[in-house]
Design a protein around this motif. Structure first.
Motif, PDB file in Angstrom:
ATOM      1  N   TYR A   1       0.833  -1.204   0.000  1.00  0.00           N
ATOM      2  CA  TYR A   1       0.000   0.000   0.000  1.00  0.00           C
ATOM      3  C   TYR A   1       0.870   1.258   0.000  1.00  0.00           C
ATOM      4  O   TYR A   1       0.642   2.189  -0.776  1.00  0.00           O
ATOM      5  N   ALA A   2       1.886   1.267   0.867  1.00  0.00           N
ATOM      6  CA  ALA A   2       2.780   2.433   0.954  1.00  0.00           C
ATOM      7  C   ALA A   2       3.507   2.672  -0.365  1.00  0.00           C
ATOM      8  O   ALA A   2       3.629   3.816  -0.820  1.00  0.00           O
ATOM      9  N   VAL A   3       3.963   1.598  -0.996  1.00  0.00           N
ATOM     10  CA  VAL A   3       4.671   1.727  -2.281  1.00  0.00           C
ATOM     11  C   VAL A   3       3.721   2.206  -3.378  1.00  0.00           C
ATOM     12  O   VAL A   3       4.071   3.083  -4.174  1.00  0.00           O
ATOM     13  N   LEU A   4       2.508   1.639  -3.420  1.00  0.00           N
ATOM     14  CA  LEU A   4       1.530   2.067  -4.433  1.00  0.00           C
ATOM     15  C   LEU A   4       1.196   3.548  -4.274  1.00  0.00           C
ATOM     16  O   LEU A   4       1.095   4.277  -5.260  1.00  0.00           O
ATOM     17  N   LYS A   5       1.019   3.973  -3.015  1.00  0.00           N
ATOM     18  CA  LYS A   5       0.675   5.369  -2.749  1.00  0.00           C
ATOM     19  C   LYS A   5       1.799   6.332  -3.130  1.00  0.00           C
ATOM     20  O   LYS A   5       1.553   7.455  -3.541  1.00  0.00           O
ATOM     21  N   SER A   6       3.047   5.876  -2.959  1.00  0.00           N
ATOM     22  CA  SER A   6       4.172   6.787  -3.193  1.00  0.00           C
ATOM     23  C   SER A   6       5.070   6.349  -4.352  1.00  0.00           C
ATOM     24  O   SER A   6       6.255   6.663  -4.368  1.00  0.00           O
ATOM     25  N   SER A   7       4.514   5.624  -5.325  1.00  0.00           N
ATOM     26  CA  SER A   7       5.323   5.104  -6.438  1.00  0.00           C
ATOM     27  C   SER A   7       6.014   6.210  -7.241  1.00  0.00           C
ATOM     28  O   SER A   7       7.169   6.061  -7.651  1.00  0.00           O
ATOM     29  N   ALA A   8       5.343   7.327  -7.436  1.00  0.00           N
ATOM     30  CA  ALA A   8       5.951   8.429  -8.197  1.00  0.00           C
ATOM     31  C   ALA A   8       7.159   9.002  -7.452  1.00  0.00           C
ATOM     32  O   ALA A   8       8.209   9.263  -8.053  1.00  0.00           O
ATOM     33  N   LYS A   9       7.011   9.176  -6.123  1.00  0.00           N
ATOM     34  CA  LYS A   9       8.116   9.711  -5.309  1.00  0.00           C
ATOM     35  C   LYS A   9       9.300   8.740  -5.289  1.00  0.00           C
ATOM     36  O   LYS A   9      10.454   9.154  -5.384  1.00  0.00           O
ATOM     37  N   ILE A  10       8.996   7.443  -5.150  1.00  0.00           N
ATOM     38  CA  ILE A  10      10.056   6.421  -5.113  1.00  0.00           C
ATOM     39  C   ILE A  10      10.803   6.391  -6.441  1.00  0.00           C
ATOM     40  O   ILE A  10      12.031   6.290  -6.471  1.00  0.00           O
ATOM     41  N   GLU A  11      10.041   6.501  -7.533  1.00  0.00           N
ATOM     42  CA  GLU A  11      10.664   6.492  -8.868  1.00  0.00           C
ATOM     43  C   GLU A  11      11.642   7.664  -9.007  1.00  0.00           C
ATOM     44  O   GLU A  11      12.762   7.502  -9.487  1.00  0.00           O
ATOM     45  N   LYS A  12      11.218   8.848  -8.557  1.00  0.00           N
ATOM     46  CA  LYS A  12      12.096  10.034  -8.632  1.00  0.00           C
ATOM     47  C   LYS A  12      13.314   9.878  -7.729  1.00  0.00           C
ATOM     48  O   LYS A  12      14.425  10.236  -8.092  1.00  0.00           O
ATOM     49  N   LEU A  13      13.092   9.325  -6.534  1.00  0.00           N
ATOM     50  CA  LEU A  13      14.156   9.170  -5.553  1.00  0.00           C
ATOM     51  C   LEU A  13      15.240   8.183  -6.011  1.00  0.00           C
ATOM     52  O   LEU A  13      16.434   8.480  -5.952  1.00  0.00           O
ATOM     53  N   LEU A  14      14.817   7.011  -6.485  1.00  0.00           N
ATOM     54  CA  LEU A  14      15.764   5.965  -6.859  1.00  0.00           C
ATOM     55  C   LEU A  14      16.321   6.128  -8.271  1.00  0.00           C
ATOM     56  O   LEU A  14      17.452   5.745  -8.544  1.00  0.00           O
ATOM     57  N   GLY A  15      15.484   6.670  -9.165  1.00  0.00           N
ATOM     58  CA  GLY A  15      15.895   6.783 -10.557  1.00  0.00           C
ATOM     59  C   GLY A  15      15.903   5.414 -11.225  1.00  0.00           C
ATOM     60  O   GLY A  15      15.718   4.388 -10.584  1.00  0.00           O
ATOM     61  N   LYS A  16      16.121   5.404 -12.534  1.00  0.00           N
ATOM     62  CA  LYS A  16      16.100   4.154 -13.299  1.00  0.00           C
ATOM     63  C   LYS A  16      17.194   3.195 -12.838  1.00  0.00           C
ATOM     64  O   LYS A  16      16.978   1.993 -12.715  1.00  0.00           O
ATOM     65  N   THR A  17      18.384   3.715 -12.571  1.00  0.00           N
ATOM     66  CA  THR A  17      19.509   2.870 -12.165  1.00  0.00           C
ATOM     67  C   THR A  17      19.239   2.205 -10.817  1.00  0.00           C
ATOM     68  O   THR A  17      19.444   0.996 -10.667  1.00  0.00           O
ATOM     69  N   GLY A  18      18.768   2.976  -9.851  1.00  0.00           N
ATOM     70  CA  GLY A  18      18.457   2.439  -8.525  1.00  0.00           C
ATOM     71  C   GLY A  18      17.398   1.356  -8.577  1.00  0.00           C
ATOM     72  O   GLY A  18      17.533   0.306  -7.938  1.00  0.00           O
ATOM     73  N   LEU A  19      16.331   1.599  -9.351  1.00  0.00           N
ATOM     74  CA  LEU A  19      15.271   0.599  -9.509  1.00  0.00           C
ATOM     75  C   LEU A  19      15.818  -0.664 -10.160  1.00  0.00           C
ATOM     76  O   LEU A  19      15.458  -1.778  -9.775  1.00  0.00           O
ATOM     77  N   GLY A  20      16.702  -0.482 -11.146  1.00  0.00           N
ATOM     78  CA  GLY A  20      17.309  -1.626 -11.837  1.00  0.00           C
ATOM     79  C   GLY A  20      18.138  -2.484 -10.902  1.00  0.00           C
ATOM     80  O   GLY A  20      18.057  -3.714 -10.933  1.00  0.00           O
ATOM     81  N   VAL A  21      18.931  -1.835 -10.044  1.00  0.00           N
ATOM     82  CA  VAL A  21      19.775  -2.565  -9.084  1.00  0.00           C
ATOM     83  C   VAL A  21      18.901  -3.350  -8.104  1.00  0.00           C
ATOM     84  O   VAL A  21      19.153  -4.536  -7.838  1.00  0.00           O
ATOM     85  N   ILE A  22      17.856  -2.712  -7.578  1.00  0.00           N
ATOM     86  CA  ILE A  22      16.953  -3.368  -6.631  1.00  0.00           C
ATOM     87  C   ILE A  22      16.263  -4.556  -7.295  1.00  0.00           C
ATOM     88  O   ILE A  22      16.180  -5.646  -6.724  1.00  0.00           O
ATOM     89  N   ARG A  23      15.797  -4.345  -8.514  1.00  0.00           N
ATOM     90  CA  ARG A  23      15.106  -5.406  -9.248  1.00  0.00           C
ATOM     91  C   ARG A  23      16.014  -6.617  -9.459  1.00  0.00           C
ATOM     92  O   ARG A  23      15.615  -7.758  -9.252  1.00  0.00           O
ATOM     93  N   LYS A  24      17.257  -6.372  -9.863  1.00  0.00           N
ATOM     94  CA  LYS A  24      18.196  -7.476 -10.104  1.00  0.00           C
ATOM     95  C   LYS A  24      18.568  -8.189  -8.801  1.00  0.00           C
ATOM     96  O   LYS A  24      18.673  -9.421  -8.764  1.00  0.00           O
ATOM     97  N   THR A  25      18.737  -7.428  -7.729  1.00  0.00           N
ATOM     98  CA  THR A  25      19.063  -8.028  -6.429  1.00  0.00           C
ATOM     99  C   THR A  25      17.948  -8.964  -5.973  1.00  0.00           C
ATOM    100  O   THR A  25      18.197 -10.108  -5.586  1.00  0.00           O
ATOM    101  N   PHE A  26      16.697  -8.477  -6.039  1.00  0.00           N
ATOM    102  CA  PHE A  26      15.581  -9.323  -5.639  1.00  0.00           C
ATOM    103  C   PHE A  26      15.356 -10.465  -6.633  1.00  0.00           C
ATOM    104  O   PHE A  26      14.829 -11.508  -6.262  1.00  0.00           O
ATOM    105  N   GLY A  27      15.789 -10.286  -7.859  1.00  0.00           N
ATOM    106  CA  GLY A  27      15.737 -11.370  -8.846  1.00  0.00           C
ATOM    107  C   GLY A  27      16.604 -12.538  -8.423  1.00  0.00           C
ATOM    108  O   GLY A  27      16.198 -13.704  -8.514  1.00  0.00           O
TER     109      GLY A  27
END
Length: 192
Positions: free
Chosen positions: A146-172
């Protein structure tokens, strides 16, 4: 019997967090928001939580009703998790969804949050942990979703494409390990 165990709750919460991969799906959530406008975070979170809790308690009986044993479902689920992990690690898209018209129940609550991987994981967790600890872990994950859905735009700006990519690969990689463990734990049961 109810056995509250903090270590079990933490373990199950982390496993479900890796399987649900709500942080890794932020790019998908952002894309959905751009396509359909508003995402109903409350509705998606509640429906996903209800699906997961109901499946935790009646999933095994439902499988028996249609003639599938838990080991077969878990092995099939391990393949689903394996391919999801490959998608996350390699940045490829194996699973393609139909065009969206709304984004609260389908495809957000199901199958994105409470999908086949989550269902399989819940059944395998049920054989190893007490139900009360799993339910608490589900609720904790739904609050996080719920928290992520509510703040997805803020998280996207905060982490940027590279940050999201690193997190995605780590959890992969974590998800890949879970898939291998799930397969190994249940494949013997197919031939017993």
């Amino acid at each position: 019997m109810m056995y509250l165990d903090f270590r079990e709750i933490v373990t199950v919460t982390m496993v479900l967090f890796a399987v649900i991969d709500i942080v890794g799906t932020i790019p998908i959530i952002v894309d959905m928001r751009n396509k359909v406008g508003h995402i109903e975070s409350e509705k998606a979170s509640i429906v996903a939580g209800v699906i997961m809790i109901v499946f935790l308690f009646i999933g095994e009986e439902f499988l028996k009703l249609i003639g599938i044993d838990v080991h077969s479902f878990a092995v099939a689920g391990s393949f689903v998790l394996f391919f999801l992990a490959l998608e996350m690690i390699l940045g490829i898209r194996i699973y393609k969804d139909e065009a969206m018209t709304s984004a609260s129940i389908v495809p957000l609550a199901f199958p994105l949050i409470a999908g086949a991987g989550t269902m399989t994981t819940l059944l395998s967790l049920r054989s190893q942990f007490y139900s009360i600890n799993i339910v608490i872990a589900i609720i904790l994950n739904i609050l996080l979703v719920y928290a992520v859905l509510k703040s997805s735009a803020k998280i996207e700006k905060l982490l940027g494409k590279t940050g999201l990519g690193v997190i995605r690969k780590t959890f992969g990689v974590v998800l890949l390990a879970i898939a291998v463990k799930l397969f190994a734990a249940n494949v013997k049961g197919l031939f017993a």
